[in-house]
Design an enzyme around this catalytic site. Structure first.
Site, PDB file in Angstrom:
ATOM      1  N   GLU A 121      -2.573  51.251 -39.533  1.00 16.61           N
ATOM      2  CA  GLU A 121      -4.010  51.528 -39.659  1.00 16.61           C
ATOM      3  C   GLU A 121      -4.453  52.733 -38.833  1.00 16.61           C
ATOM      4  O   GLU A 121      -5.483  53.331 -39.104  1.00 16.61           O
ATOM      5  CB  GLU A 121      -4.811  50.289 -39.246  1.00 16.61           C
TER       6      GLU A 121
ATOM      7  N   TYR B 174      -3.803  40.951 -29.726  1.00 15.72           N
ATOM      8  CA  TYR B 174      -4.834  41.398 -30.671  1.00 15.72           C
ATOM      9  C   TYR B 174      -6.203  40.817 -30.294  1.00 15.72           C
ATOM     10  O   TYR B 174      -6.339  39.598 -30.133  1.00 15.72           O
ATOM     11  CB  TYR B 174      -4.437  40.948 -32.079  1.00 15.72           C
TER      12      TYR B 174
ATOM     13  N   ASP C 212      -3.704  46.298 -39.302  1.00 18.41           N
ATOM     14  CA  ASP C 212      -4.134  45.288 -38.337  1.00 18.41           C
ATOM     15  C   ASP C 212      -4.095  43.927 -39.007  1.00 18.41           C
ATOM     16  O   ASP C 212      -4.516  43.765 -40.159  1.00 18.41           O
ATOM     17  CB  ASP C 212      -5.554  45.588 -37.841  1.00 18.41           C
TER      18      ASP C 212
END
Length: 744
Positions: free
Chosen positions: A7, A305, A103
């Site tokens: 990404e 994350y 992601d």
């Protein structure tokens, strides 16, 4: 060749390094049989209105609602993005397999799928799903690549969210702007931003209109400890005065002492909203600042994350905990007591059922140099992680009852018996007022005391801060203090953890809200916008929460994307008809932020040149100009390279030059009466079809309640179904909050 698409360039660089793709090319890395390329977030986007129909470019009530049959995607109109897309497409054309390294979330899935689909790639696609960017996590992820089809529902949910935002945002924004936006003021309305703004406006008005009510409190001071009248406050002064005078004449006596042992658990691990709330309260960081810092920490490999909505870890993380704690050498004084014995495994921390795409935000064990603000955020993430493996804090909660004459008073206090996890946070100043530590009282003891009888006033609720607004968005406007209950309500929150900060920032940019120190207040424009929106559903945090739940259900495969999109289209359709028929005349001015009433007379244009039909550019060929003939206007290139004409009459009705000018500039005439279509006299408007021929559209009439039938969607709540009763039609959600009914 295997093509990986990440990404961001920074993420692509980390993946390429692990895979051995060390040769830098223009727009990608290459080596060891891999090409690792990237997007810059959204390379592709949904079509704009004008891409579907040229006349949809015009902000005109007659063009609403805009409900495309099929939603399409295009490459964003930016030279840099187009260049990168072409690089990605050329790599896909040579790929034996594409590995989606976006992601690991709904938005990441959507971004990459759009690029893969737009590039017309038909080959095999696999999915990399990781929660951190450490070398270990990337290697493990590539050893466990998943079929892309496993994440289809995630993509459908992301696509549905984008379409829902497009349908409501574009239609409602144009609707309210044209109807109420004076002085070229664009009135932005959105699926999430409008109910968020409504919460702020409602709280502001509640405080503005608050009328303090007096009450009285009877208290007494005994041995430097404040006791309060056991039965609470008095609403009538005379009731309390009687007892206040009575207790003055007697000594204070301790009647009972009750001690109850209790347990205080460590604070939960952070989800994104919890981290944003903490950092706003503790450090004054905005939600957007905290998200950006957390994202940097993720890209520096020191935390997992961050865009997550759970405070739990899956069971398969437990075996890794000791290794993570061992690597946190800067915190060795805190980790040592945990590492000396078997690490505890609590269901308050580990719960597979509470983890979906990702687990709570925790450190990875990697350490690197961090900037000051990054260090502050990292520090609290680490301490929360360490704390959940400490022993629970043991306390003794004490309640003391005393009396003067026959009037009872009460006080409470806390004694910490075993600090447990509290030692982790001893250096921090808490914003909470801890219960007072009490002196040692003995039942039956007596002594002098100092009673007081004070008049006080009720206080309004507090204005929202960014922290309390985030919590309100998380619970769809409901005041929920309990962590467990709040977890249950997350599926119905407004927006997603990753987008809430952006929603708040958008409201600031559009000048609908402003900051006053820590408070967030609506501006005059923001208040006026909510006031003119009479449709309560558009402002409803609860309805928006229901939409979020439906999007989660799409992820789970429990409802189809088509069901959600059809529901949004029905709501937008009904909203347009409703607002067009409203009699409210207020206009909002961007210049002075004061409501301006529409003039009931005809307005005169000052300083503007009137538009002319003859001489205007031909709308079809763009190169000719319009001339006037005996029975029609037409292009001066007619018979050569263009066949465009505008007949003076249509359906036996003469069309004025003014209406033709409007048709050319706005995409349609206004609704006109007197057309004869198929032998019937009708009212409607004219616009161009795809070949630039005139076509007639009958006037749209909103369905009246009297035309309702069983099985229809409820026109009020938009989610229930119409049921037929003995004397009336009613909504199937009648018992759960919707009160719609229509008598026969």
């Amino acid at each position: 060749m295997k093509v990986c698409i990440a990404e961001k360039p920074s993420v692509a660089r980390e993946i390429a390094s692990v895979l051995g793709a060390t040769t830098k090319r223009d727009g990608y890395y290459e080596g060891n049989g891999y090409a690792v390329t990237y997007t810059f977030g959204h390379l592709c986007t949904l079509y704009e209105p004008v891409d579907y129909k040229p006349y949809w470019k015009s902000w005109d009530l007659n063009n609403l609602p805009m409900l495309p049959e099929k939603f399409k995607v295009k490459v964003a109109n930016n030279d840099g993005i187009k260049k990168q897309f072409n690089i990605v497409k050329s790599l896909f054309d040579k790929a034996e397999v594409v590995i989606n390294c976006g992601d690991a979330g709904q938005e990441g899935e959507l971004i990459q799928r759009w690029v893969i689909n737009k590039a017309n790639y038909k080959g095999k696609v696999e999915r990399l799903w990781i929660s951190s960017l450490t070398t270990e996590a990337i290697k493990e992820g590539f050893q466990n690549l998943k079929p892309s089809e496993d994440y289809d529902n995630l993509y459908y949910a992301g696509f549905s969210r984008s379409i829902g935002d497009w349908l409501l945002g574009i239609n409602a924004t144009r609707l309210y702007t044209v109807k109420h936006g004076g002085y070229k003021q664009v009135l932005s309305v959105g699926r999430v931003q409008t109910p968020t703004l409504a919460m702020l406006v409602n709280r502001f008005k509640e405080i503005e209109n608050f009328v303090p009510q007096p009450y009285w409190e009877l208290q007494t001071l005994y041995r430097d400890t404040l006791f309060s009248y056991e039965e609470g406050r008095f609403l009538k002064m005379e009731d309390g005065e009687v007892l206040a005078n009575k207790v003055k004449e007697h000594e204070f006596e301790i009647v009972s002492i009750t001690k109850k042992k209790g347990t205080e658990y460590a604070p939960k691990l952070f989800d994104l909203t919890g981290l944003q709330v903490y950092c706003n309260t503790k450090f004054g960081f905005s939600a957007d600042d905290t998200l950006k810092i957390a994202q940097k920490l993720y890209e520096k490999k020191v935390v997992t994350y961050p865009r997550v909505d759970t405070t739990f870890l899956p069971n398969d993380v437990y075996p890794k905990v000791k290794g993570i704690l061992s690597k946190l050498t800067d915190y060795s004084a805190l980790t040592a007591p945990v590492l000396e014995k078997k690490i505890k495994k609590s269901s308050r921390v580990f719960n597979d059922k509470k983890v979906t795409d990702h687990h709570a935000i925790i450190p990875t064990g990697m350490q690197t140099h961090l900037q000051y603000n990054e260090q502050q955020v990292y520090d609290i993430i680490v301490k929360r992680f360490i704390a959940v493996f400490y022993d629970d804090c043991k306390v003794s909660n004490t309640t003391v009852i005393g009396k003067a004459s026959d009037v009872n008073f009460k006080t409470t206090g806390k004694e910490i018996l075993s600090k447990g996890w509290r030692v982790i946070f001893e250096s921090e100043k808490s914003n909470k007022k801890e219960d007072a530590l009490l002196p040692t009282f003995v039942k039956g003891e007596k002594g002098p005391h100092e009673p007081s009888f004070l008049e006080k006033q009720t206080k309004p609720p507090n204005q929202y801060t960014e922290a309390s607004l985030l919590r309100a968005m998380e619970t769809a406007g409901k005041q929920v203090e309990d962590d467990e209950l709040r977890d249950l309500m997350k599926e119905n929150g407004i927006g997603r953890p990753s987008t809430r900060a952006n929603i708040i920032e958008t409201l600031f940019k559009r000048k609908y809200i402003k900051r006053n120190k820590k408070q967030i207040l609506p501006t005059v424009t923001g208040i006026q916008l909510i006031d003119i929106i009479q449709n309560e559903l558009l402002k409803s945090a609860e309805l928006t929460g229901t939409w979020e739940k439906q999007l989660k259900d799409i992820e789970k495969g429990e409802i189809s994307a088509n069901t959600f999109i059809k529901g949004m289209k029905r709501m937008v359709d009904a909203l347009v008809y409703e607002v067009r028929s409203e009699k409210v005349e207020t206009r909002i001015s961007a210049i002075n932020n004061k409501p301006v009433e529409k003039s009931k007379g005809k307005s005169k244009s000052k300083g503007k040149t009137a538009k002319k039909l003859v001489g205007s550019s031909c709308p079809k060929c763009k190169s000719g100009s319009l001339i006037k003939g005996k029975s029609a206007y037409g292009c001066n290139l007619y018979g050569k390279s263009c066949d465009f004409t505008l007949p003076f009459t249509y359906g036996e009705k003469k069309i004025s030059e003014k209406q033709f000018i409007r048709l050319l500039s706005k995409g349609s005439t206004v609704n006109l009466k007197g057309f004869k279509i198929n032998g019937e006299t009708q009212e409607g408007l004219l616009r161009f079809d795809e070949a630039f021929k005139l076509k007639f559209e009958p006037k749209k009439v909103a369905k009246k309640e009297g035309a309702i039938k069983a099985g229809d969607t409820c026109p009020k709540c938009k989610t229930g179904k119409i049921l037929k009763g003995k004397t009336a039609f009613g909504c199937s959600n009648y018992k759960t909050g919707c009160d719609f009914r229509s008598n026969f």
